[in-house]
Write an enzyme that holds these catalytic residues in place. Structure first.
Site, PDB file in Angstrom:
ATOM      1  N   ASP A  13     -24.711 -33.270 -28.959  1.00  0.00           N
ATOM      2  CA  ASP A  13     -24.543 -34.724 -29.174  1.00  0.00           C
ATOM      3  C   ASP A  13     -25.792 -35.509 -28.816  1.00  0.00           C
ATOM      4  O   ASP A  13     -25.715 -36.672 -28.428  1.00  0.00           O
ATOM      5  CB  ASP A  13     -23.352 -35.281 -28.358  1.00  0.00           C
ATOM      6  N   LYS A  16     -28.917 -35.287 -33.025  1.00  0.00           N
ATOM      7  CA  LYS A  16     -29.724 -34.429 -33.923  1.00  0.00           C
ATOM      8  C   LYS A  16     -29.609 -34.871 -35.376  1.00  0.00           C
ATOM      9  O   LYS A  16     -30.588 -34.887 -36.105  1.00  0.00           O
ATOM     10  CB  LYS A  16     -29.279 -32.963 -33.804  1.00  0.00           C
ATOM     11  N   GLY A  40     -20.487 -32.194 -35.225  1.00  0.00           N
ATOM     12  CA  GLY A  40     -20.223 -33.440 -35.938  1.00  0.00           C
ATOM     13  C   GLY A  40     -21.507 -34.246 -35.933  1.00  0.00           C
ATOM     14  O   GLY A  40     -21.862 -34.824 -34.919  1.00  0.00           O
ATOM     15  N   HIS A  41     -22.231 -34.220 -37.045  1.00  0.00           N
ATOM     16  CA  HIS A  41     -23.504 -34.948 -37.101  1.00  0.00           C
ATOM     17  C   HIS A  41     -23.287 -36.297 -37.781  1.00  0.00           C
ATOM     18  O   HIS A  41     -22.895 -36.364 -38.937  1.00  0.00           O
ATOM     19  CB  HIS A  41     -24.555 -34.119 -37.846  1.00  0.00           C
ATOM     20  N   GLN A 224     -24.806 -28.246 -31.802  1.00  0.00           N
ATOM     21  CA  GLN A 224     -24.578 -28.171 -30.345  1.00  0.00           C
ATOM     22  C   GLN A 224     -25.936 -28.265 -29.613  1.00  0.00           C
ATOM     23  O   GLN A 224     -26.873 -28.800 -30.175  1.00  0.00           O
ATOM     24  CB  GLN A 224     -23.818 -26.905 -29.946  1.00  0.00           C
TER      25      GLN A 224
HETATM   26  P1  IMP Z   1     -16.093 -24.647 -29.021  1.00  0.00           P
HETATM   27  O1  IMP Z   1     -17.446 -24.638 -29.633  1.00  0.00           O
HETATM   28  O2  IMP Z   1     -15.103 -25.457 -29.809  1.00  0.00           O
HETATM   29  O3  IMP Z   1     -15.586 -23.268 -28.707  1.00  0.00           O
HETATM   30  O4  IMP Z   1     -16.187 -25.400 -27.600  1.00  0.00           O
HETATM   31  C1  IMP Z   1     -16.886 -24.830 -26.502  1.00  0.00           C
HETATM   32  C2  IMP Z   1     -17.601 -25.931 -25.718  1.00  0.00           C
HETATM   33  O5  IMP Z   1     -18.655 -26.461 -26.523  1.00  0.00           O
HETATM   34  C3  IMP Z   1     -16.722 -27.125 -25.349  1.00  0.00           C
HETATM   35  O6  IMP Z   1     -17.158 -27.617 -24.087  1.00  0.00           O
HETATM   36  C4  IMP Z   1     -17.032 -28.160 -26.422  1.00  0.00           C
HETATM   37  O7  IMP Z   1     -16.798 -29.476 -25.983  1.00  0.00           O
HETATM   38  C5  IMP Z   1     -18.506 -27.882 -26.645  1.00  0.00           C
HETATM   39  N1  IMP Z   1     -18.973 -28.253 -27.980  1.00  0.00           N
HETATM   40  C6  IMP Z   1     -18.780 -27.571 -29.127  1.00  0.00           C
HETATM   41  N2  IMP Z   1     -19.358 -28.199 -30.161  1.00  0.00           N
HETATM   42  C7  IMP Z   1     -19.948 -29.284 -29.645  1.00  0.00           C
HETATM   43  C8  IMP Z   1     -20.748 -30.317 -30.226  1.00  0.00           C
HETATM   44  O8  IMP Z   1     -21.047 -30.352 -31.416  1.00  0.00           O
HETATM   45  N3  IMP Z   1     -21.204 -31.259 -29.354  1.00  0.00           N
HETATM   46  C9  IMP Z   1     -20.936 -31.227 -28.025  1.00  0.00           C
HETATM   47  N4  IMP Z   1     -20.196 -30.281 -27.450  1.00  0.00           N
HETATM   48  C10 IMP Z   1     -19.715 -29.326 -28.253  1.00  0.00           C
END
Ligand code: IMP
Length: 431
Positions: A13, A16, A40-41, A224
């Protein structure tokens, strides 16, 4: 512009999408190489907002080709909805989007198991996005994943699905006390997705390497952030993919010798969603971020983000594990009204000064941040378009950050619109 890998330097977040959008104008290809619909961009173009989960952000530039690489896990429903939404908004997709035949598919049982496992973990839950990411990658490395090319072959898809359901239904019924899944329903639903995806699915590794040989330029769009990397992040509070620069190569089939530079995107402060350690998290008195106005809630899940001071220890870790050449600093304008600013320069572990990021979560949970303080600039910066025009204290802040992480800040964003960008050198604005 060389072939650039762009990664998040914090916990995701970082904005990017915003930086990729300005750089994509100069790229022939924009490539996603890891993650899935957990990303989510958000990009704002002429007051219109686009939130992209799977389609690379480059799609918003008509001349740019977009690749969803082999390292991405694809939820076909999200992908198709996204293609339809973009098309309805007048964005040209056909002939611009290529999906790797080797990318793995997120199946209904992945999403189901993501939620059930989180529930079972109770207090130890990771706070995942519930998009089935970790279960999909588990199947990939467990040699039972279903790839895009399998989805396109009805008989292969049926065989692999039925094989998978033997194990998944045992898990669902015996461990989670859940109804078993019905193969025919999944076959019917995913058969429809297969037909919609077919025109886009191809060998993207060949397309990319041929284009590179012709001198075309690539922008690798990381999803991420570094601290969520499965190897280099705050394990186990991470995501299941390689979010660091190396992931761009394995997730696209482009070798490291073809990468010209690596840029890290860091927010002027720090945020994180989900559970896990966060050394510089604001106290309620320090918190100056208006979650709604400053858009500090997840583009995918709508969860509000935890916010804190800039942490030079984690960004230094990012500089190291990604080999960062440059930094894009985002959301500087959010700090416009902050009177006193703290920067974390080290951690204190019971009297011992720690400057190297600790891999041990227990250490990270007990250390205290060591702060340096400086005065804020307390004036608006949204209208500023050059570094020299920034208030003196904002420049002092940026210079101190550069010094602490020994990496030049090349781009600064002071708002969410394309124009609200300051380029420190002409190399990145196409001039
Ligand atoms: P997962 O990727 O859904 O398995 O989540 C694992 C961890 O990564 C959690 O703490 C999510 O909140 C975090 N996470 C996954 N995708 C994002 C993102 O795009 N931005 C911020 N945190 C993310």
């Amino acid at each position: 512009m060389a072939n650039v890998v762009l990664v998040g330097a914090q916990w995701g977040d970082e904005g990017k999408g915003r930086i990729i959008d300005v750089l994509a104008e100069q790229a022939d290809f924009v490539v996603r190489s890891q993650g899935g619909a957990n990303a989510g961009h958000t990009v704002v173009v002429d007051d219109e907002e686009f939130i992209l989960h799977l389609v690379p952000t480059g799609v918003l530039h008509p001349g740019t080709q977009c690749i969803v690489g082999n390292g991405v896990v694809i939820d076909p429903k999200v992908l198709i909805d996204e293609i339809d939404t973009l098309t309805a908004k007048g964005v040209h997709i056909d002939g611009n989007l290529y999906i790797s035949e080797s990318a793995h598919i997120v199946m209904p049982y992945h999403k189901l198991l993501d939620g059930l496992r989180e529930k079972l973990k109770g207090k130890g839950a990771i706070g995942t996005t519930l998009r089935g990411i970790s279960p999909a990658y588990m199947d990939k490395v467990g040699y039972v994943g279903i790839r895009a090319l399998d989805l396109l072959h009805e008989a292969t898809f049926r065989t692999k699905l039925e094989m998978n359901l033997v194990e998944k239904n045992l898990l669902l019924t015996k461990l989670y006390d859940h109804e078993p899944l019905e193969p025919e329903l999944i076959l019917a639903e995913y058969g429809g997705y297969a037909e919609r995806m077919r025109p886009y699915v191809t060998n993207t590794e060949i397309i990319l390497n041929r284009a590179i040989a012709e001198g075309k330029e690539m922008l690798f769009e990381g999803a991420q952030g570094t601290l969520l990397d499965v190897d280099h992040g705050t394990y186990p509070f991470v995501t299941a993919s390689s979010t660091t620069s190396g992931g761009a190569c394995t997730g696209s089939g482009v070798g490291p010798t073809k990468i010209g530079m690596v840029m890290g995107v860091a927010k002027a402060y720090t945020t994180r969603v989900g559970a896990g350690p966060f050394p510089t998290e604001f106290t309620p008195e320090e918190d100056f971020v208006d979650r709604k106005q400053d858009r500090e809630f997840g583009a995918t899940t709508g969860r509000t983000r935890r916010c804190g001071w800039f942490d030079a220890v984690i960004v230094n870790h990012s500089v190291r594990v990604n080999g960062l050449d440059a930094i894009a600093l985002t959301k500087l304008d959010v700090m416009d009204n902050c009177k006193r600013i703290k920067i974390c320069v080290a951690y204190d572990d019971g009297g011992r000064r720690v400057t190297d990021f600790p891999a041990d979560g227990a250490v990270l949970a007990r250390i205290k941040p060591v702060y340096e303080e400086m005065d804020g600039w307390c004036e608006p910066t949204k209208h500023v378009r050059s570094y020299e025009e920034l208030p003196a204290n904002a420049r002092a802040y940026i210079e101190r950050l550069q010094e602490l992480v020994a990496t030049p800040v090349e781009i600064v964003s002071v708002g969410e619109k394309r124009a609200e960008t300051i380029f420190m050198s002409p190399a990145f604005n196409g001039s």
